[in-house]
Write an enzyme that holds these catalytic residues in place. Structure first.
Site, PDB file in Angstrom:
ATOM      1  N   HIS A 157       0.825  -1.211   0.000  1.00 35.62           N
ATOM      2  CA  HIS A 157       0.000   0.000   0.000  1.00 35.62           C
ATOM      3  C   HIS A 157       0.855   1.256   0.000  1.00 35.62           C
ATOM      4  O   HIS A 157       0.522   2.246  -0.655  1.00 35.62           O
ATOM      5  CB  HIS A 157      -0.947   0.005   1.207  1.00 35.62           C
ATOM      6  CG  HIS A 157      -2.016   1.038   1.093  1.00 35.62           C
ATOM      7  ND1 HIS A 157      -1.957   2.266   1.718  1.00 35.62           N
ATOM      8  CD2 HIS A 157      -3.175   1.040   0.379  1.00 35.62           C
ATOM      9  CE1 HIS A 157      -3.045   2.954   1.416  1.00 35.62           C
ATOM     10  NE2 HIS A 157      -3.794   2.251   0.610  1.00 35.62           N
ATOM     11  N   CYS A 158       1.963   1.219   0.697  1.00 37.41           N
ATOM     12  CA  CYS A 158       2.847   2.383   0.803  1.00 37.41           C
ATOM     13  C   CYS A 158       3.516   2.739  -0.525  1.00 37.41           C
ATOM     14  O   CYS A 158       3.924   3.876  -0.727  1.00 37.41           O
ATOM     15  CB  CYS A 158       3.943   2.125   1.823  1.00 37.41           C
ATOM     16  SG  CYS A 158       3.355   1.592   3.428  1.00 37.41           S
ATOM     17  N   ILE A 159       3.679   1.766  -1.404  1.00 38.43           N
ATOM     18  CA  ILE A 159       4.417   2.036  -2.651  1.00 38.43           C
ATOM     19  C   ILE A 159       3.491   2.269  -3.834  1.00 38.43           C
ATOM     20  O   ILE A 159       3.952   2.355  -4.979  1.00 38.43           O
ATOM     21  CB  ILE A 159       5.421   0.905  -2.974  1.00 38.43           C
ATOM     22  CG1 ILE A 159       4.702  -0.409  -3.312  1.00 38.43           C
ATOM     23  CG2 ILE A 159       6.414   0.704  -1.838  1.00 38.43           C
ATOM     24  CD1 ILE A 159       5.584  -1.429  -4.023  1.00 38.43           C
TER      25      ILE A 159
END
Lengths: 365, 365
Positions: free
Chosen positions: B355-357
């Site tokens: 999700h962060c990338i």
């Protein structure tokens, strides 16, 4: 997007003429201070005027290094798209992609090798690797697969096509020692036929006098439409340009195009010689390996270095008595397009003009 | 594109939920060797798998520095678009644009200030100026005007919305000293209401244990759909995560969303503690001012750090006994989407997960 190993001719793609409809135009933001005087600030103003003017007629993308991104975004009109792209200088006509289309509504691109107009023989700066990556980056943005030529050096400004099977180049440039010395003239011509998908190549002998690109055709001659060529001209027999233009005139008038038409030549009178001033020379960083800008050097000024877009022609002017003549002549040649004159001495000082700093993306159906 | 001085709430734009339809996804290519071990080569393989996987469902753009451009283009599938973009690291969820849409088929973006998760107080690297320019560059590519907040620091990973008026955040992150210490909780909430166009903010106390982002909500909890929240969970009362998850559960079950619905919480069991190995630690360049990767440090592993896209959910797995449990649970929660598990220890080693990338671009009609 993919790299292709075939060639446009084999795959049914052709380079359309610049006067055919565009999907848009690309421009690279100028910044290198060893080519553009005063930190490139005067050039940035003129590039902004070019981009904003063209943007009134067709979508414009200005690509720019991260360093100059915010400055460019701030200076350019909101309707100009600004995209980061590392570069070595701002001549996207020469390092950018040459787009080709087919009659099925598809677009691809030719990604020639770029070596800064002559590589280690007589190139204008070193290195040029960022510029050589520009074409592939344009292809990603335009979602076009590309034909990459690792072993064939060519700049987009060294070719013109009429869209109907004819290309026009100069021997001075395409046969220069710094580009493809391993190939014969016939082999070079075959590359043009294969990658532009043309049947005939017109070989003008030389381009504009003192043109640092080894005489790119786009500063010397252009197709107004199939069968009609605009040619840079002077009546002054003492001007070294005279012999060059006279030879080109005689050659073109003796030739036919791919369709068998005789070529009609329209003369575009050049401005009087324009020399680099002391102040202009002093504003440029002196750096080893970059062409110096020396006071008194003659610039390769020519109105023929104009850009033909959707419904307009953007033409460089120089505050010269011949400006009006050029504008009037181009309006006659392009009766359906608005002529947009732009005072472009700053671009000329960098070594080219409006055509050199633009690269069209042809429209697909 | 333009910078706007208004706010989405005033202009009738809202941030849609991630589970609404996307026009595409952005990812930044990893390369910094003081965060990604072994010259970022193992991470690049996993980012490639993430991009290629998502690209089967929705258009993916991977942005990458010029240095890594050719390598990324070569590794990624042909159907992934690759665009140059300078960056400081590869967490586009956090530095990228937060897109907002209206019901007239228009899209804009919120461009928060980014300071690398805490600036000079407890940020993870310095400088972060390239990352802070990412959002505006995405806006140019997506042709979206942007609301820029010069005085409000926020990362996209610190917010989730349900698309129907509710946002979910953690106090640990949004009230941290390194972000907006000049603002009260009420003022921060008002910013969220104005720029996400939500009516209610759910404030979970803390995120995942030892999460270097100061407990981003996107590693801890996510909206499965309006009224349903997936929460990272452990039954191990000796795990420092237990108190955090228990508090969040109690809080969420005591709350209603913007529409007055009670929140239903679905537990997603975390993997067993994952520690940095000696070999992994030794592969990371030691650089002053960058968070060191020390052997034995516990990583903030959570399956909740999944990405919800068009017809799929991409979920990180860790070769852990709980992998299957998480996949099964997510398939129950998302019966109409294909679950795509990706072995993502390498992303976790860099400090985040799938999700962060990623950063979605919502579809407009």
């Amino acid at each position: 997007m993919k790299r292709l190993d075939s060639c446009p001719r084999k795959d049914g793609f052709r380079m359309p003429a610049e006067f055919e409809e565009h999907a848009g135009t690309y421009i690279i933001w100028p910044e290198r201070t060893d080519n553009w005087r005063n930190g490139a600030k005067p050039a940035q103003k003129v590039f902004t005027e070019v981009a904003n003017t063209i943007g009134k007629y067709e979508p414009v993308t200005v690509v720019v290094s991260d360093r100059q991104y915010q400055n460019a975004r701030g200076m350019l009109a909101d309707y100009v798209r600004v995209v980061e792209m590392s570069n070595d200088d701002s001549w996207i006509r020469d390092c950018g992609a040459t787009f080709v289309i087919n009659d099925k509504g598809e677009r691809r691109a030719v990604d020639w090798s770029f070596n800064a107009w002559g590589g280690l023989v007589d190139g204008l700066y070193f290195p040029w690797d960022k510029d050589d990556r520009i074409a592939s980056k344009m292809c990603e943005l335009e979602q076009s697969d590309r034909y990459r030529l690792d072993d064939f050096v060519l700049e987009g400004g060294s070719i013109h096509v009429d869209g109907e099977g004819t290309a026009m180049v100069t021997e001075e440039c395409l046969l220069s020692e710094g580009r493809n010395p391993h190939l014969s003239k016939e082999e070079i011509e075959q590359h043009l036929k294969d990658y532009l998908n043309v049947d005939k190549v017109l070989w003008i002998h030389e381009g504009i006098y003192n043109d640092e690109t080894n005489g790119h055709v786009d500063n010397m001659a252009n197709f107004v439409k199939p069968g009609v060529v605009a040619l840079a001209w002077t009546d002054d027999v003492n001007d070294p340009q005279y012999k060059r233009s006279s030879e080109a005139l005689a050659y073109l008038e003796s030739e036919t195009d791919a369709k068998g038409r005789k070529i009609k030549v329209e003369k575009i009178y050049t401005p009087k010689p324009i020399l680099i001033s002391k102040e202009e020379s002093e504003g440029v960083d002196a750096v080893d390996g970059t062409l110096p800008r020396v006071e008194g050097d003659r610039l390769a000024a020519s109105y023929v270095n104009y850009y033909t877009g959707n419904g307009f022609v953007a033409v460089p002017v120089f505050n010269d008595p011949h400006d009006e003549l050029a504008i009037k002549k181009l309006q006659e040649l392009y009766p359906d397009r608005k002529i947009e004159p732009i005072y472009a001495r700053e671009i000329l000082l960098g070594g080219g003009n409006i055509h050199c700093i633009t690269q069209q993306v042809p429209k697909i159906k």
